[in-house]
Design a protein around this motif. Sequence first.
Motif, mmCIF file in Angstrom:
data_model
loop_
_atom_site.group_PDB
_atom_site.id
_atom_site.type_symbol
_atom_site.label_atom_id
_atom_site.label_comp_id
_atom_site.label_asym_id
_atom_site.label_seq_id
_atom_site.Cartn_x
_atom_site.Cartn_y
_atom_site.Cartn_z
ATOM 1 N N ALA A 1 0.791 -1.205 0.088
ATOM 2 C CA ALA A 1 -0.205 0.000 0.008
ATOM 3 C C ALA A 1 0.776 1.350 0.011
ATOM 4 C CB ALA A 1 -1.011 0.008 1.076
ATOM 5 N N ILE A 2 1.897 1.158 0.657
ATOM 6 C CA ILE A 2 2.915 2.241 0.729
ATOM 7 C C ILE A 2 3.442 2.657 -0.435
ATOM 8 C CG2 ILE A 2 4.958 3.367 1.929
ATOM 9 C CD1 ILE A 2 3.916 2.036 4.588
ATOM 10 N N LEU A 3 3.980 1.562 -1.146
ATOM 11 C CA LEU A 3 4.678 1.592 -2.514
ATOM 12 C C LEU A 3 3.767 2.079 -3.657
ATOM 13 C CD1 LEU A 3 6.783 -1.567 -2.303
ATOM 14 C CD2 LEU A 3 7.676 0.974 -2.358
ATOM 15 N N VAL A 4 2.413 1.391 -3.568
ATOM 16 C CA VAL A 4 1.459 2.014 -4.609
ATOM 17 C C VAL A 4 1.272 3.352 -4.525
ATOM 18 C CG1 VAL A 4 -1.154 1.794 -5.279
ATOM 19 C CG2 VAL A 4 0.597 -0.327 -4.807
ATOM 20 N N SER A 5 1.199 3.859 -3.081
ATOM 21 C CA SER A 5 0.949 5.514 -2.756
ATOM 22 C C SER A 5 2.042 6.350 -3.347
ATOM 23 C CB SER A 5 0.246 5.566 -1.497
ATOM 24 O OG SER A 5 1.705 5.496 -0.650
ATOM 25 N N LYS A 6 3.251 5.758 -3.381
ATOM 26 C CA LYS A 6 4.466 6.702 -3.869
ATOM 27 C C LYS A 6 4.437 6.748 -5.081
ATOM 28 C CE LYS A 6 6.610 7.380 0.389
ATOM 29 N NZ LYS A 6 6.738 8.753 0.858
ATOM 30 N N PHE A 7 4.189 5.619 -5.849
ATOM 31 C CA PHE A 7 4.260 5.670 -7.379
ATOM 32 C C PHE A 7 2.836 6.309 -7.967
ATOM 33 C CE2 PHE A 7 6.900 1.754 -6.754
ATOM 34 C CZ PHE A 7 7.962 2.524 -7.077
ATOM 35 N N VAL A 8 1.984 6.260 -7.459
ATOM 36 C CA VAL A 8 0.725 6.654 -7.909
ATOM 37 C C VAL A 8 0.447 8.237 -7.682
ATOM 38 C CG1 VAL A 8 -1.857 6.755 -8.241
ATOM 39 C CG2 VAL A 8 -0.792 4.586 -7.865
#
Length: 145
Positions: A49-56
Amino acid sequence: MVDNPQGKRAVLSHFIIKNVAIFVQINVRMGASSLIVLIIAAIAFSGIAILVSKFVLKATTNKQKGEPYECGIPTKGKTWVQLNVGYYLFALIFLIFDVELVFLYPWAVVAKSAGWIAFVEIVIFFFILFMGFLYAHKKGALKWI
């Protein structure tokens, strides 16, 4: 429930012991491997979830992000205002009487099988709560400001 020769009060004790025993059996069967899998899954889902939010999301920085949030309205005067302690007392009293419902539910489940003993116990419980309510009322803890 099984009719216990020791009386109706023993039925309630038997109900509690039986449910605790079932809970312990479930936890023993699961073992340490289930706990390890649960921890790994929690870390993986959080990390994803943290990685997806960083990329999106687009990361922006500005002066307003560093300021304390005050509903979008600039503050006037001192921002550190001490609130009346009555608000906290009111909230604590609400929690005490709200938690009583947590104890009332198991009683309601076994009230019919436990008989008059359970009724007398709940009357004593409500009497103690009512005395606490009277004490709070006498001390003025229920007055709003």
